[in-house]
Scaffold this active site. Sequence first.
Site, PDB file in Angstrom:
ATOM      1  N   GLU A 411       0.743  -1.262  -0.126  1.00 49.36           N
ATOM      2  CA  GLU A 411      -0.117   0.011   0.043  1.00 49.36           C
ATOM      3  C   GLU A 411       0.650   1.140  -0.076  1.00 49.36           C
ATOM      4  O   GLU A 411       0.552   2.013  -0.630  1.00 49.36           O
ATOM      5  CB  GLU A 411      -0.772  -0.079   1.395  1.00 49.36           C
ATOM      6  CG  GLU A 411      -1.901  -0.962   1.158  1.00 49.36           C
ATOM      7  CD  GLU A 411      -1.733  -2.408   1.530  1.00 49.36           C
ATOM      8  OE1 GLU A 411      -2.945  -3.104   1.460  1.00 49.36           O
ATOM      9  OE2 GLU A 411      -0.749  -2.667   1.955  1.00 49.36           O
ATOM     10  N   HIS A 478     -12.376  -4.742   8.926  1.00 49.16           N
ATOM     11  CA  HIS A 478     -12.930  -4.288   7.436  1.00 49.16           C
ATOM     12  C   HIS A 478     -14.330  -3.578   7.387  1.00 49.16           C
ATOM     13  O   HIS A 478     -14.967  -3.639   6.731  1.00 49.16           O
ATOM     14  CB  HIS A 478     -13.342  -5.910   6.711  1.00 49.16           C
ATOM     15  CG  HIS A 478     -12.125  -6.849   6.356  1.00 49.16           C
ATOM     16  ND1 HIS A 478     -11.526  -7.521   7.322  1.00 49.16           N
ATOM     17  CD2 HIS A 478     -11.439  -6.935   5.233  1.00 49.16           C
ATOM     18  CE1 HIS A 478     -10.496  -7.933   6.868  1.00 49.16           C
ATOM     19  NE2 HIS A 478     -10.493  -7.858   5.517  1.00 49.16           N
TER      20      HIS A 478
END
Length: 672
Positions: A411, A478
């Site tokens: 990322e 999440h």
Amino acid sequence: MQFNRKNFTNDQLIAIYKLLLLPRLIEEKMLVLLRQGKISKWFSGIGQEAIAVGCTYAMQPDEWIMPLHRNLGVFTTRNMPLRKLFMQWQGNKEGYSKGRERSFHFGIKDYYICGMISHLGPQLAVADGAALAYKLRNQNKASLAFTGDGGTSEGDFHEALNVAAVWNLPVIFLIENNYYGLSTPVTEQYRCEHLVDKAKGYGIQGIRIDGNNILEVIEAITNVRKNCIAQQKPYLVECATFRMRGHEEASGTKYVPQEMLDEWSKKDPIKSYENFLLKEGILKEKEVLITRADIKQYIEDELQQAMNAPQIIPSTSEELADVYAPYTQGNWQTDVILIGNASSGTVVNELFAEKRFIDAIKEGLRQSMQQHPNLILMGQDIAEYGGAFKITEGFVYEFGKDRVRNTPLCESAIVGTALGLSLEDFKSVMEMQFADFVTAGFTQIVNNLAKIHYRWGQYADVVIRMPTGASVGAGPFHSQSNEAWFVHTPGLKVVYPSTPMDAKGLLIAAINDPNPVLFFEHKGLYRSISGEVPVEYYEVEIGKARHVQEGSDISIITYGLGVHWALEYAQQHTDISFDILDLRTLLPLDYEAIQTSVKRTGKVLVLHEDTLTGGIGGEVAAWIAEHCFQLLDAPVLRCASLDTPVPFNIKLEKNFLASARLDGKVQQLMAY
């Protein structure tokens, strides 16, 4: 130290000597100014000049270099005006960062130098982005990024090299191994025999050279650059060197054994090369003295002009204006339809289609890809697989793998790559697979993307898509609502649509905007809501709230899933007149729309899915209390989720969410 002149003429060898000597003599002057209190800090590169000068000499002047603290030779070899560099180091407005940055924390696009940030490692991935731009354009160019022995321990080093290797990028990663990271010796930094050995782990080539030998550095980087371009692959170069002064002047060198200092002083890159030129008869002692005197006089002349620069006069309006790159929405191209503050949208063309939230995002992305040939999509599994939520499904067949790029799980490196693409006038959209994973790229976002325009005027034309939110039973990793982390960061724009129309229009606007935008997409809305969406390519204005419905009893100021909670509650409680405002953009906020809503009701409830403490609701409530106090008939209340991680069990999750407390807060307000 052996010097091999190869095919250099005498004039070229003398020119290299002057390039090498200039940063040394500047540094000696800077140390005097430091002792006199005329500059505040200095990171000395004495002993390492051959690397910065040699690398810059070997690269083409229009190829990006990402230098660090001790690379003055990069700036001088690129012939940047010395007087302006002095102004930079003095914090003068006429410097390259208008007094906003110190020493070498700045860049300048005209000279293809990208300014560093103190975190060091993120620079490497920015070089990936520049190299990717060269590759996409089929240009015979390479980029070069510096790091130190200490920097090779950072995760960004691994990520940048891994991405460059996987994508076959023409980028040179150069390690200045000066044997100390501040005071930490390399024996406590790594266990491989040499740092260049790390190249094998990435399947790339590497070379270790004498970083104090200017001709060896020039030859090595010249050849490495040719190989990078010809093979379209990255290369790792380790330069053995030593810094003869502290990490910065205040730290000193007491931790360095004296025998080590003595040994390396004999390998001084300027003295060694000077002796070579004298021995070969290329220079005479008198010419050396004349050269030194000429350069010292040049330094004094430039310094004097810098000293005569006017004192900085702070301008609050200018400071605020420079946080973002200037941009006027809707004017970049005449056929853009701009939707303003209407609840249903106002467009010239009456062609609409019923679309789900997720399909509106997909259409906005597709039309943007068609509109901008320089737009690159990057993310994990976004190509053939179509992404975790299938938003980019089919894109790779329509636009090709060059523009729709699967990424490794890196990322930080991908955010840095996106910034590097922006240096070369590419646009990019990165899909963060889940907003929760943004922590792995946090430094790049809040320190590199967000600050770069304010620091030295470089825009970061990057959108990061952030699938976010709970209500789907996905648990604590999440489901987080983390938009407030970024609302606190000047330089970012934070967008959070709640309807299909806004999702498409705001995404197009975010891509058109040259500033970094975090685009939050609630996963719970992807397939659960639909609405009329214009078929045309259009923008919804960033920074403008949407007045959802007018009321007179209570204002609910909200965004994202909160808009639907508010509408559902209002439909179930028709005895209460609700004024509902959808913020849509969280940074910058639409304060005018907030104030107008407060005027209508006098009672305000700020509703959001994020946890209570530190959420955006606190900022909105504080602003209302400060600016709209005379309009209030009750305290501003907040309705938010519990101050806990997001639980997995559906019953626990429902109890966690702000919607579980909405009725209680409304009744509390009505009781005033």
